[in-house]
Each structure stands twice: as C-alpha cells, then as structure tokens.
Design a protein around this motif. Sequence first.
Motif, PDB file in Angstrom:
ATOM      1  N   ILE A 145       0.835  -1.206   0.000  1.00 50.14           N
ATOM      2  CA  ILE A 145       0.000   0.000   0.000  1.00 50.14           C
ATOM      3  C   ILE A 145       0.866   1.251   0.000  1.00 50.14           C
ATOM      4  CG2 ILE A 145      -1.648   1.324   1.369  1.00 50.14           C
ATOM      5  CD1 ILE A 145      -2.856  -1.351   2.263  1.00 50.14           C
TER       6      ILE A 145
ATOM      7  N   PHE B 107       0.918   4.146  -2.890  1.00 52.27           N
ATOM      8  CA  PHE B 107       0.772   5.587  -2.637  1.00 52.27           C
ATOM      9  C   PHE B 107       1.934   6.357  -3.248  1.00 52.27           C
ATOM     10  CE2 PHE B 107      -2.293   4.719   0.916  1.00 52.27           C
ATOM     11  CZ  PHE B 107      -3.279   5.594   0.496  1.00 52.27           C
TER      12      PHE B 107
ATOM     13  N   LEU C 102      -5.212  -2.280  -4.247  1.00 53.80           N
ATOM     14  CA  LEU C 102      -4.413  -1.060  -4.329  1.00 53.80           C
ATOM     15  C   LEU C 102      -5.081   0.041  -5.140  1.00 53.80           C
ATOM     16  CD1 LEU C 102      -0.916  -2.676  -4.980  1.00 53.80           C
ATOM     17  CD2 LEU C 102      -1.864  -1.931  -2.794  1.00 53.80           C
TER      18      LEU C 102
ATOM     19  N   THR D 167      -5.794   3.603  -3.758  1.00 55.46           N
ATOM     20  CA  THR D 167      -4.683   4.528  -3.496  1.00 55.46           C
ATOM     21  C   THR D 167      -4.543   5.567  -4.594  1.00 55.46           C
ATOM     22  OG1 THR D 167      -3.085   3.035  -4.551  1.00 55.46           O
ATOM     23  CG2 THR D 167      -3.416   2.782  -2.180  1.00 55.46           C
ATOM     24  N   GLN D 168      -5.104   5.279  -5.768  1.00 58.69           N
ATOM     25  CA  GLN D 168      -5.018   6.221  -6.884  1.00 58.69           C
ATOM     26  C   GLN D 168      -5.692   7.551  -6.550  1.00 58.69           C
ATOM     27  OE1 GLN D 168      -6.202   4.516 -10.567  1.00 58.69           O
ATOM     28  NE2 GLN D 168      -5.803   6.359 -11.757  1.00 58.69           N
TER      29      GLN D 168
ATOM     30  N   SER E 284      -5.455   9.241  -4.005  1.00 58.54           N
ATOM     31  CA  SER E 284      -4.563  10.159  -3.290  1.00 58.54           C
ATOM     32  C   SER E 284      -4.018  11.224  -4.224  1.00 58.54           C
ATOM     33  CB  SER E 284      -3.399   9.387  -2.657  1.00 58.54           C
ATOM     34  OG  SER E 284      -2.595   8.763  -3.659  1.00 58.54           O
TER      35      SER E 284
END
Length: 307
Positions: free
Chosen positions: A5, A9, A233, A236-237, A239
């Motif tokens: 993770i 990020f 995952l 996390t995009q 962010s």
Amino acid sequence: MVKGIVLAFLAFAVFAWGDAVVKAIGHDLDPFEVTFFGYLIPLLLSPAFMKSGDRLSDLIRWKRPWPMALRVFFISVTTPLSVMTFTRLPFAEAFALLFLMPSLVTVLSIVVLKEKVRWRRGLAVVAAFIGVLVIVRPGFREFLPGHLYAIATALCGAGGVIMGRMIGTTEKRYTLIGSVFLGTALIAGILMIPGFIWPTATQWGLLLAFAATAFVAQALFIVATIYAPADRLGATQYSQILWALAIGTLFFDEWPDALALLGIAIVVAAGLFIFAREQTLKKNPSQAAPLAPPEQLGTLSSSLQSE
C-alpha cells in the motif's frame, strides 16, 4: 500488505508529479511531441519488466489481437488528451474530471460486457456526473476545450479498462506494459510531425523528467503488487487528488472555489464507492465481472496504465 500500500501511494504520487511536469511545459510544445518523448524512454527501458522467457517480439505478439489493439489504442490516446487537459485546466479540476473514469467503466460494462449493475453503483454513477456538473457549471461559467479533453480522456481510459477485462489473463505482463509504451510512442510520433519544434534545454529537462516519472511510477506500482493484491491497491489512486490540490496551490497559484471543491469531493467519493462496491461483489463471482491485473487496465494520464 502495508508495504504494498505504501509503494502504491508512492507510485501515484510520482504519477501526479509527472502530470505537474506536463503542466509546467504548458503550451510551448505540441502535446503529441510531449507524449512521444515522454514515452520513448520508458519504451527503451521496458525490457526491465521482462521475466524469464519473455522476448522483445512479445511487444507485438498478441494472443488476442483485436482486444489488445483496441486496448493499446485507447490507452495510447489518453496521454496526449490528458496533456491537453492539464495545460488548459486548473490542476485539481483536471484530475477531478479524469476521475470520472470509474463511473464510465461502470456504464460501459453494462453496454459492452452485459454486466448487471445494481442500484447502489447506479446511484454512484449519477452522483459522479452531478459532481462533474458542479465543477463545470455549464451556463454559469465558460465550457473550455480542456473540459472536453478531460471527458474524452476519461472515456478512452474507460475503454482501455473494458478491453483489459475482455483480455483477462491471456497476455504476458511485459506485453501489456510494453505494448502501451510502443503504441503511445508510435501514435504520438506520427501525429507530432506537423507541429514539431526542437525543444530548448529547459524543455528537454522537463521532457526527461516526465519520461522518468512514467517509468518509475509504473515500476513502483508493479513492485507494490508483489506485496499486496493488485485489486486492493486501486483506491490509493485517489490520493492523486490531494497531490493535485497541493501542487496546484503551491506551484501554479490555483485556488479552487467552494463549488469546485464540492464537485471534486462528489466525484472522488463516487469513484471510491464504486471501487468499494466492486470489491464487495468480487467476493461473489456470480455477481461481478472479472477484474484484470493493473498492468492490463487503462489512467489518468500516465497512471491509467496502473488502474
């Protein structure tokens, strides 16, 4: 899991800074020229993604030619479109419109894949389009070409995702990644010819920085999938929108107004809900369409390759 993770990020942070570099280049270079040089170096370095038994000929040796050709085309045209988006819209606003892609994937999955979408995801799609209307505010502010480019980017990215789902796991990872680098460089290289201008020293530096981010971010995300399942995952995009707000404010003096922030929040929340809902449905394979590994799917700008 945690290491994966964190790396994801970091990968999307690099993607966001790559888009910031594109915005810094501005209108000085043709968007197809920016795309060509931005993907030429990753193409030359793409053998780094090869596994034992892979060959350079795997770039064009496809087991499912038509879906692969459409996937490469859709993803290849997203980058020049996103370049035109970032050079014409505020950074955070551009990202928010590009995050319309998950909603468009849901719509296309109904039309193309005949997937059944229940009312919760349907409401999320409607909410995302309402968020876009809040951001753009047609009739109350000027509808710019950048808005059209952003929507076209999201649509092409969604098309790449759908083609990735149709391909499934039939193609090698190197084929999926390298073919996008090759297709993007080839298409952009042809289209840049009419407007080609030899870059200045400063522009060369920015182009090299863009190329580096495209390669490094892709590599970081692939390493992240070693430590955590790829489908975990995807969230996390989002962010990137935080990076977009920070970079736009600090480096481009862009301050979104209250309505723009509200629209951004609606679009991002809708996308996250769709992602979470797909994860829930995935536990029941009879209700959900198969999700392809990240290197098979399309991005937001360069990061479409890691969706």
